[in-house]
Scaffold this active site. Structure first.
Site, short mmCIF file in Angstrom:
data_model
loop_
_atom_site.label_atom_id
_atom_site.label_comp_id
_atom_site.label_asym_id
_atom_site.label_seq_id
_atom_site.Cartn_x
_atom_site.Cartn_y
_atom_site.Cartn_z
N LYS A 37 0.83 -1.21 0.00
CA LYS A 37 0.00 0.00 0.00
C LYS A 37 0.87 1.26 0.00
CE LYS A 37 -3.64 0.11 2.71
NZ LYS A 37 -4.48 0.27 3.93
N GLU A 154 -13.40 12.17 13.22
CA GLU A 154 -13.63 12.59 11.83
C GLU A 154 -15.12 12.47 11.52
OE1 GLU A 154 -14.67 10.46 9.30
OE2 GLU A 154 -14.59 8.56 10.40
N LYS A 208 -19.13 11.32 17.76
CA LYS A 208 -19.15 10.59 16.50
C LYS A 208 -20.16 9.44 16.54
CE LYS A 208 -18.24 9.29 12.37
NZ LYS A 208 -16.98 8.77 11.89
N LEU A 254 -33.53 11.53 4.42
CA LEU A 254 -34.93 11.13 4.52
C LEU A 254 -35.40 10.54 3.20
CD1 LEU A 254 -36.72 11.40 7.06
CD2 LEU A 254 -37.88 13.31 5.95
N ASN A 255 -34.46 9.98 2.44
CA ASN A 255 -34.82 9.37 1.16
C ASN A 255 -35.05 7.88 1.36
OD1 ASN A 255 -35.25 9.54 -1.71
ND2 ASN A 255 -33.36 8.36 -1.95
N GLY A 257 -35.59 3.87 0.69
CA GLY A 257 -34.99 2.98 -0.29
C GLY A 257 -34.39 1.74 0.34
N CYS A 264 -19.06 2.11 8.08
CA CYS A 264 -19.23 2.98 9.25
C CYS A 264 -20.56 2.76 9.97
CB CYS A 264 -19.08 4.44 8.84
SG CYS A 264 -17.40 4.88 8.35
N ARG A 334 -18.00 -2.69 1.39
CA ARG A 334 -18.24 -3.23 2.73
C ARG A 334 -19.72 -3.13 3.09
NH1 ARG A 334 -14.05 0.20 6.19
NH2 ARG A 334 -14.79 1.77 4.70
#
Length: 437
Positions: A37, A154, A208, A254-255, A257, A264, A334
């Protein structure tokens, strides 16, 4: 003299933070234990898909402000401020977060810290982690009490990580001293006027987790309304629109689906519940179990709707799956709802063909037994049903007539409520969407 920064861990968060801090003018050294990496990053080859990040990486490598290493000794010698950006995945046998990567970083770095410095955690952790790591740092570092810890969570959204780093809506500083606060204020000063919340370790850690729990709850709420709307023959899309005008509620997240996935939200709300249990406050977060359950039910419902369109049977039927990443503008698979739906349909006998603009490589590596295509039209060729499962703009802009020319049957299930239902119906498609008549 400006601080020199290290970023420990060069995954999604670390690579973004390192490049953005260099963009702000700091000298930055990124560290990872994965030599392959590091070699890729040092060559300007970004291992992840994140809009705008690869150009920024290359620009700062060329300027000399950014470079990478696998040496903790070199990192300790170089840095004044060390940002820890490693992952905290879900443990294999439960809901809790695996913080072993954090401990490994501290145990590898601390023995080389022989002068005053600040170590800053950015990872999402169970409350109480920072205090424990602060004690470990002082115990293991030759400089002892001159080595301080701070917690600075973050709040990045995949697909918008560069924007969220350089133009954050807030900065949270969990600190134990005025010195640590000053250092972090200096580091973030180039961002300009940004609201800064200064707090203690546990509050910074909770911010968080609480933010992710709230977002997950809002998404699952509207998806619960989608379940009810289907039972009542109502339209959850119109319901969501009506709710969005209430300023107390708003329209973001607020969509209705297919629900949330990724590395996360799912694991973070489970870790939040696990930590509440450990603290004896399990009743406070029992609602998150239903939030999680609603989210997972969406995937099963998507399979059910597709099967209904095919007369109750997948065997021998071709199914086009548009989307593999858990969200658009990312190659992250993921806990991808799209791929879970595809796997389930394949297990039930469907001939699946998947296309995604960025995540095909990752999907092929993880699920080599599934079928793949190099374009949306190729995936849809001779399909008995098309499933839109990740709302890439490329899919939202598809021409229903052009797609209709290549399919066997004009059946489509809009798993993200992203398409213009009337336009598709006018083009002769049997259009279905979760939570809509």
């Amino acid at each position: 003299m400006p601080y020199r920064l290290t970023v420990l861990g060069t995954g999604y968060l670390g690579a973004t933070h390192a490049a953005c801090m260099a963009e702000l003018g700091f000298e930055v050294l990124g560290l990872d234990v994965d030599q392959a990496k590091i070699d890729r990053l040092q060559a300007g080859d970004l291992p992840i898909h994140e809009p705008g990040l690869e150009d920024m990486l290359r620009r700062n490598l060329e300027s000399g402000r950014l470079r990478f290493t696998t040496s903790y000794e070199e990192a300790a010698r170089f840095g004044d401020v060390h940002f820890i950006c490693v992952g905290t995945p879900q443990v294999k046998d439960g809901y809790a977060a695996d913080v072993s990567y954090l401990d490994a970083v501290v145990e590898s770095l601390a023995p080389h810290l022989d002068r005053e410095c600040l170590v800053v955690g950015k990872s999402t952790v169970p409350v109480g982690t920072a205090e424990r790591l602060a004690e470990k740092l002082v115990r293991l570092a030759p400089a002892g009490m001159q080595v301080e810890l701070a917690w600075n969570p973050e709040f990045l959204r995949e697909g918008y990580a560069v924007q969220d780093t350089l133009h954050p809506d807030r900065i949270v500083l969990g600190v134990a001293s005025e010195r640590a606060e000053k250092v972090l204020r200096d580091v973030y000063a180039p961002l300009g006027e940004v609201p800064i919340v200064v707090t203690d370790f546990p509050t910074a850690e909770l911010v968080k987790s609480a933010a992710n729990a709230f977002l997950a709850t809002k998404i699952s709420f509207i998806n619960a309304m989608a379940e009810l709307a289907e039972a009542a023959h109502a339209d959850v899309k119109q319901l969501s629109q009506a709710l969005s005008f209430d300023e107390r509620i708003g329209g973001k997240y607020l969509n209705p689906g297919l629900g949330f996935g990724g590395g996360c939200l799912p694991k973070d709300i489970r870790a939040f519940m696990a930590r509440a249990d450990e603290l004896g406050a399990h009743q406070a977060l029992t609602f998150l179990r239903e939030v999680d359950a609603i989210n997972m039910r969406r995937r099963g419902r998507m399979v059910d709707v597709a099967r209904e369109l095919l007369g109750g049977e997948f065997t021998g039927r071709r199914v086009a799956v548009l989307g593999a990443a858990f969200k658009p503008n990312s190659d992250d698979i993921r806990d991808s709802p799209a791929l879970e739906v595809a796997v389930t349909i394949a297990e039930q006998g469907g001939d699946v063909a998947i296309y995604d603009p960025a995540a095909l490589g990752n999907a092929r590596a993880a699920y080599p037994h599934l079928g793949y295509a190099d374009s949306a039209l190729e995936a849809a060729r001779d399909a008995d049903v098309v499933l839109l499962l990740t709302e890439w703009q490329e899919f939202v802009r598809l021409d229903p007539e052009a797609l209709g020319d290549v399919v066997a049957v004009r059946n489509i299930v809009d798993g993200r409520n992203a398409l213009d239902a009337e336009a598709w119906r006018d083009a002769g498609w049997h259009y279905r969407a979760l939570g809509r008549p």
